[in-house]
Motif scaffolding. Structure first.
Motif, PDB file in Angstrom:
ATOM      1  N   HIS A 262       0.368  27.268  -6.911  1.00 46.11           N
ATOM      2  CA  HIS A 262       0.283  25.981  -6.219  1.00 46.11           C
ATOM      3  C   HIS A 262      -1.165  25.688  -5.850  1.00 46.11           C
ATOM      4  O   HIS A 262      -1.988  26.590  -5.770  1.00 46.11           O
ATOM      5  CB  HIS A 262       1.149  25.998  -4.955  1.00 46.11           C
ATOM      6  CG  HIS A 262       0.719  27.014  -3.930  1.00 46.11           C
ATOM      7  ND1 HIS A 262       0.035  26.674  -2.787  1.00 46.11           N
ATOM      8  CD2 HIS A 262       0.856  28.368  -3.882  1.00 46.11           C
ATOM      9  CE1 HIS A 262      -0.217  27.769  -2.079  1.00 46.11           C
ATOM     10  NE2 HIS A 262       0.267  28.808  -2.717  1.00 46.11           N
ATOM     11  N   HIS A 263      -1.457  24.407  -5.619  1.00 47.87           N
ATOM     12  CA  HIS A 263      -2.800  24.047  -5.156  1.00 47.87           C
ATOM     13  C   HIS A 263      -2.750  23.312  -3.821  1.00 47.87           C
ATOM     14  O   HIS A 263      -3.787  23.127  -3.180  1.00 47.87           O
ATOM     15  CB  HIS A 263      -3.522  23.178  -6.201  1.00 47.87           C
ATOM     16  CG  HIS A 263      -3.106  21.737  -6.201  1.00 47.87           C
ATOM     17  ND1 HIS A 263      -3.924  20.720  -5.755  1.00 47.87           N
ATOM     18  CD2 HIS A 263      -1.942  21.136  -6.578  1.00 47.87           C
ATOM     19  CE1 HIS A 263      -3.290  19.554  -5.871  1.00 47.87           C
ATOM     20  NE2 HIS A 263      -2.101  19.788  -6.364  1.00 47.87           N
ATOM     21  N   GLN A 264      -1.557  22.906  -3.405  1.00 46.02           N
ATOM     22  CA  GLN A 264      -1.395  22.276  -2.099  1.00 46.02           C
ATOM     23  C   GLN A 264      -0.721  23.249  -1.140  1.00 46.02           C
ATOM     24  O   GLN A 264      -0.287  24.329  -1.539  1.00 46.02           O
ATOM     25  CB  GLN A 264      -0.559  21.003  -2.222  1.00 46.02           C
ATOM     26  CG  GLN A 264      -1.239  19.904  -3.009  1.00 46.02           C
ATOM     27  CD  GLN A 264      -0.544  18.562  -2.852  1.00 46.02           C
ATOM     28  OE1 GLN A 264       0.680  18.468  -2.873  1.00 46.02           O
ATOM     29  NE2 GLN A 264      -1.333  17.509  -2.687  1.00 46.02           N
ATOM     30  N   GLY A 265      -0.634  22.855   0.123  1.00 44.40           N
ATOM     31  CA  GLY A 265       0.042  23.684   1.103  1.00 44.40           C
ATOM     32  C   GLY A 265       0.330  22.887   2.356  1.00 44.40           C
ATOM     33  O   GLY A 265      -0.125  21.736   2.513  1.00 44.40           O
ATOM     34  N   ILE A 266       1.079  23.477   3.270  1.00 46.26           N
ATOM     35  CA  ILE A 266       1.439  22.815   4.520  1.00 46.26           C
ATOM     36  C   ILE A 266       0.251  22.793   5.463  1.00 46.26           C
ATOM     37  O   ILE A 266      -0.415  23.807   5.674  1.00 46.26           O
ATOM     38  CB  ILE A 266       2.644  23.507   5.172  1.00 46.26           C
ATOM     39  CG1 ILE A 266       3.925  23.203   4.384  1.00 46.26           C
ATOM     40  CG2 ILE A 266       2.810  23.072   6.629  1.00 46.26           C
ATOM     41  CD1 ILE A 266       5.167  23.855   4.948  1.00 46.26           C
ATOM     42  N   ASP A 267       0.002  21.626   6.039  1.00 46.72           N
ATOM     43  CA  ASP A 267      -1.001  21.475   7.094  1.00 46.72           C
ATOM     44  C   ASP A 267      -0.257  21.493   8.436  1.00 46.72           C
ATOM     45  O   ASP A 267      -0.087  22.537   9.046  1.00 46.72           O
ATOM     46  CB  ASP A 267      -1.777  20.173   6.867  1.00 46.72           C
ATOM     47  CG  ASP A 267      -2.816  19.893   7.956  1.00 46.72           C
ATOM     48  OD1 ASP A 267      -3.019  20.751   8.834  1.00 46.72           O
ATOM     49  OD2 ASP A 267      -3.411  18.804   7.934  1.00 46.72           O
ATOM     50  N   HIS A 268       0.226  20.343   8.883  1.00 44.57           N
ATOM     51  CA  HIS A 268       0.982  20.272  10.122  1.00 44.57           C
ATOM     52  C   HIS A 268       2.430  20.653   9.841  1.00 44.57           C
ATOM     53  O   HIS A 268       3.079  20.055   8.979  1.00 44.57           O
ATOM     54  CB  HIS A 268       0.909  18.848  10.697  1.00 44.57           C
ATOM     55  CG  HIS A 268       1.728  18.644  11.931  1.00 44.57           C
ATOM     56  ND1 HIS A 268       1.269  18.975  13.189  1.00 44.57           N
ATOM     57  CD2 HIS A 268       2.988  18.168  12.103  1.00 44.57           C
ATOM     58  CE1 HIS A 268       2.202  18.694  14.080  1.00 44.57           C
ATOM     59  NE2 HIS A 268       3.258  18.208  13.444  1.00 44.57           N
ATOM     60  N   VAL A 269       2.939  21.642  10.563  1.00 46.00           N
ATOM     61  CA  VAL A 269       4.333  22.073  10.397  1.00 46.00           C
ATOM     62  C   VAL A 269       5.239  21.118  11.169  1.00 46.00           C
ATOM     63  O   VAL A 269       4.998  20.817  12.340  1.00 46.00           O
ATOM     64  CB  VAL A 269       4.527  23.516  10.895  1.00 46.00           C
ATOM     65  CG1 VAL A 269       5.985  23.945  10.762  1.00 46.00           C
ATOM     66  CG2 VAL A 269       3.623  24.465  10.124  1.00 46.00           C
ATOM     67  N   ALA A 270       6.270  20.627  10.506  1.00 51.56           N
ATOM     68  CA  ALA A 270       7.173  19.664  11.122  1.00 51.56           C
ATOM     69  C   ALA A 270       7.835  20.239  12.365  1.00 51.56           C
ATOM     70  O   ALA A 270       8.125  21.440  12.445  1.00 51.56           O
ATOM     71  CB  ALA A 270       8.245  19.236  10.114  1.00 51.56           C
TER      72      ALA A 270
END
Length: 320
Positions: A262-270
């Protein structure tokens, strides 16, 4: 699901829906056979769930129809979620899922990652479906072939590039509408749901969380998270939180080896989700909702790894 008279629910096979990816250049929906095999190995019946042409609203309606036909969901890996669904202010993200009356797309605008302060190209505004269609004109990208979740995704080479989507992969208005609504319905109706790679990101976004457009460009990590094949080998080590559902399912807490594609990821966790695992460079590798029997997302690809098959068994058990 309809149960014939004198037939118990246990006599009917558990049905697990698996979402798909569009190969736009050849017109085929596809899903990696590994997902199907892992679900089938649990004794459940794998059923493919595909979006349709027609935009986000048509696919939200479709999701509301098909959700009642499955006992559990696997939201698979694939292309990137359009940034309009995770605006910079997380408090507005849930409202952004209904975009019928929202203003212009805002291509070419810029924002900053809150966590790092690094400037990142960002579509900071939302768009109506019609504005999105006009601005996008189809999936972006200069390359005809993009490797996603271990398989090639064919995009139409004649599609024009869109500035605000230039660093994203295989963005699909139809798939976003379909899967974000499936994830929301699964959460609201307590239907067991396993999100894998993009699928984890979808689960986070639909509950109001946000994503890093690109982990490297956002300054989150200097290390690449997109390994070369074969994918049934591990290249990364994560730490699984003790007491988490993930630890229970996999039978271990602490260090655990995974693959990485992957190249994206979670920033702010819901809100409502908790982090169940991180990589050693701080990337969120798993999230779950403790208030649900099984609402779990992982950033890696367990369908390739025998040691991780317990994730699919636990999903099927939760569905039963």
């Amino acid at each position: 699901m309809f149960v014939p008279e004198k037939t118990t629910r246990e006599e009917i096979s558990v049905i697990i829906g698996i979402t798909t990816t569009l190969n736009e250049a050849d017109g085929f929906q596809r899903v990696n056979v590994e997902y199907i095999n892992r679900v089938a190995a649990t004794g459940a019946a794998p059923v493919l769930l595909t979006p349709v042409r027609g935009g986000a609203e048509a696919n939200r309606a479709l999701a509301r129809q098909v959700i009642d036909t499955v006992d559990a969901l696997v939201i698979t890996g694939g292309g990137d979620v359009h940034p309009r669904y995770y605006v910079p202010d997380p408090a507005k993200n849930r409202d952004a899922l209904n975009m019928d009356d929202v203003a212009a797309l805002g291509c070419g605008s810029a924002s900053h990652c809150r966590s790092t302060g690094a400037p990142v190209p960002f579509c900071g505004h939302n768009a109506s479906d019609e504005a999105f269609r006009q601005a996008m004109g189809g999936p972006p990208g200069p390359d005809e072939v993009t490797t996603l979740d271990g398989r090639n995704v064919l995009t139409d080479p004649d599609r024009p590039a869109v500035p605000c989507l230039s660093d994203l992969l295989a963005v699909s208005e139809d798939r976003d509408g379909f899967e974000l609504e499936l994830a929301r319905l699964a959460h609201d109706r307590r239907i067991p749901c396993l999100g894998i790679c993009r699928g984890m990101q979808v689960m986070n976004v639909t509950l109001g969380g946000s994503l890093y457009r690109d982990l490297y460009n956002c300054g989150v990590t200097e290390r690449g998270h997109r390994q070369e094949p074969p994918y049934d080998r591990t290249t990364d080590t994560i730490t699984i939180a003790a007491g988490s559902l993930l630890a229970t399912v996999l039978g271990t807490a602490g260090a655990f080896d995974v693959n990485s594609m992957h190249h994206q990821g979670i920033d702010h966790v819901a809100e409502g989700l908790t982090v169940a695992a991180r990589s050693d460079d701080g990337v969120v590798e798993a999230v779950e909702d403790p208030s649900r029997r099984f609402y779990l997302g992982v950033q890696w690809h367990p369908e390739y790894l025998d040691r991780h098959r317990g994730l699919f068994s636990a999903l099927a058990d939760a569905a039963r």
